[in-house]
Design a protein around this motif. Structure first.
Motif: not given
Lengths: 143, 167
Positions: A35, A61, A84-86, A88, B67-70, B72, B76, B85, B103, B106-108, B161
């Motif tokens: 990721s 994530r 969808y949303n989350v 934490y 969802c992957a950070a790549m 965003l 690094t 980060m 974190d 988030g919403e996707w 996010g």
């Protein structure tokens, strides 16, 4: 794969099949690589302890992806995960069961799409919700 | 050295700042590593023979790949100090005395499937910065919005996010 679920099969208030995930430390490293989230708090225990945690913690994530896995498994080939949303709410640790769950809150037809809304969440072994959120999926209709 | 106090007003001047475009090619190997890490056995992400017979005509990425950070932050720097980060916009200014970063959520939203061979470009901007008082003191919320398009400039996904900084 399981049989295709249809819009007509869905009842508001019913739960969808849950998914139990038990992330290993190896998996956290694999996720970090796949990721791009290489924050040490997820795989370097010394770093996690120095940050005031009792152990490394799961990536938020990754947990969100577990919920994504639950949803895409349930909707099958003909369904679409639209949104969808989350949020934490709590940390989760490796080598513990994390249970992903979902409950249908609404179903409706919009622009010829058969849509289902759900509350989704994860539960730790103590039964506490560590993520809460919601999702919108489309499902095929029989008619 | 005494630093000038950074006010919420100062921080909020960053709202609207956009980060660099990040371009990622959706490859089978990348999808494979991703679903392997999630441990998702769905053959639609893994088995070309199976996927060929579906309406997609081949392997696709799971929608939750977003969802992957790549998408965003750029990768690094391996030489960056521990704890570093990436930030979605360059030289992002943080509040003083940050004790921790979390974190928040988030919403996707997914508009099109991500197919093997797609070249997708994401751009992230700081959409909002606000402050709350919580049990642990001051909390600053940084809301980042990411828009993702494919090689035909079609919007494939949108992500929001929230980063929470404790000070």
């Amino acid at each position: 794969m399981a049989e295709q679920v249809f819009y007509e099969d869905i009842e508001v208030g019913s739960e969808i099949p849950s998914l139990v995930k038990r992330a290993t430390r190896r998996q956290l490293v694999q996720w970090a690589g796949a990721s791009g989230d290489t924050y040490e708090i997820h795989y370097d225990k010394d770093f996690a302890l120095a940050s005031g945690l009792s152990d490394v913690i799961l990536h938020g994530r990754l947990k969100a992806s577990f919920l994504g896995q639950m949803l895409t498994t349930w909707i099958g080939l003909e369904g679409n995960l639209k949104k969808y949303n989350v949020r934490y709410r709590g940390m989760d640790f490796p080598d513990q069961d994390l249970t992903c769950k979902g409950k249908v809150t609404k179903k409706y037809v919009e622009n010829n799409e058969h849509l289902v809304e759900l509350d989704i969440w994860t539960e730790n072994p103590q039964g506490e919700k560590t993520i809460t959120g919601s999702a919108v999926v489309s499902l095929p209709a029989k008619g | 050295m005494t630093e000038k106090e950074v006010t919420l007003e100062d921080l909020r001047k960053q709202i609207g700042i956009e980060g660099p475009a990040i371009t990622v090619e959706i490859e089978k190997g990348m999808i494979g590593r991703f679903v392997h890490a999630v441990d998702d056995p769905n053959p639609l992400w893994r088995d070309e023979e199976y996927a060929k017979k579906t309406k997609y005509g081949g392997i696709i990425a799971p929608p939750y790949l977003i969802c992957a950070a790549m998408f965003l932050t750029p990768p690094t720097d391996p030489k960056a100090p521990a704890g570093y980060m990436g930030s979605p916009v360059p030289n992002m200014q943080f509040p003083q005395n940050v004790k921790g970063v979390l974190d928040g959520g988030g919403e996707w939203e997914m508009f099109k499937p991500l197919k093997v061979g797609d070249v997708i470009t994401s751009r992230t901007k700081l959409a909002n910065i606000y402050e709350r008082r919580g049990k642990m003191g001051k909390m600053y919320f940084y809301v980042a919005e990411t828009n993702i398009v494919n090689q035909r400039n079609e919007q494939v996904a949108k992500a929001t996010g929230t980063l929470i900084l404790y000070a």
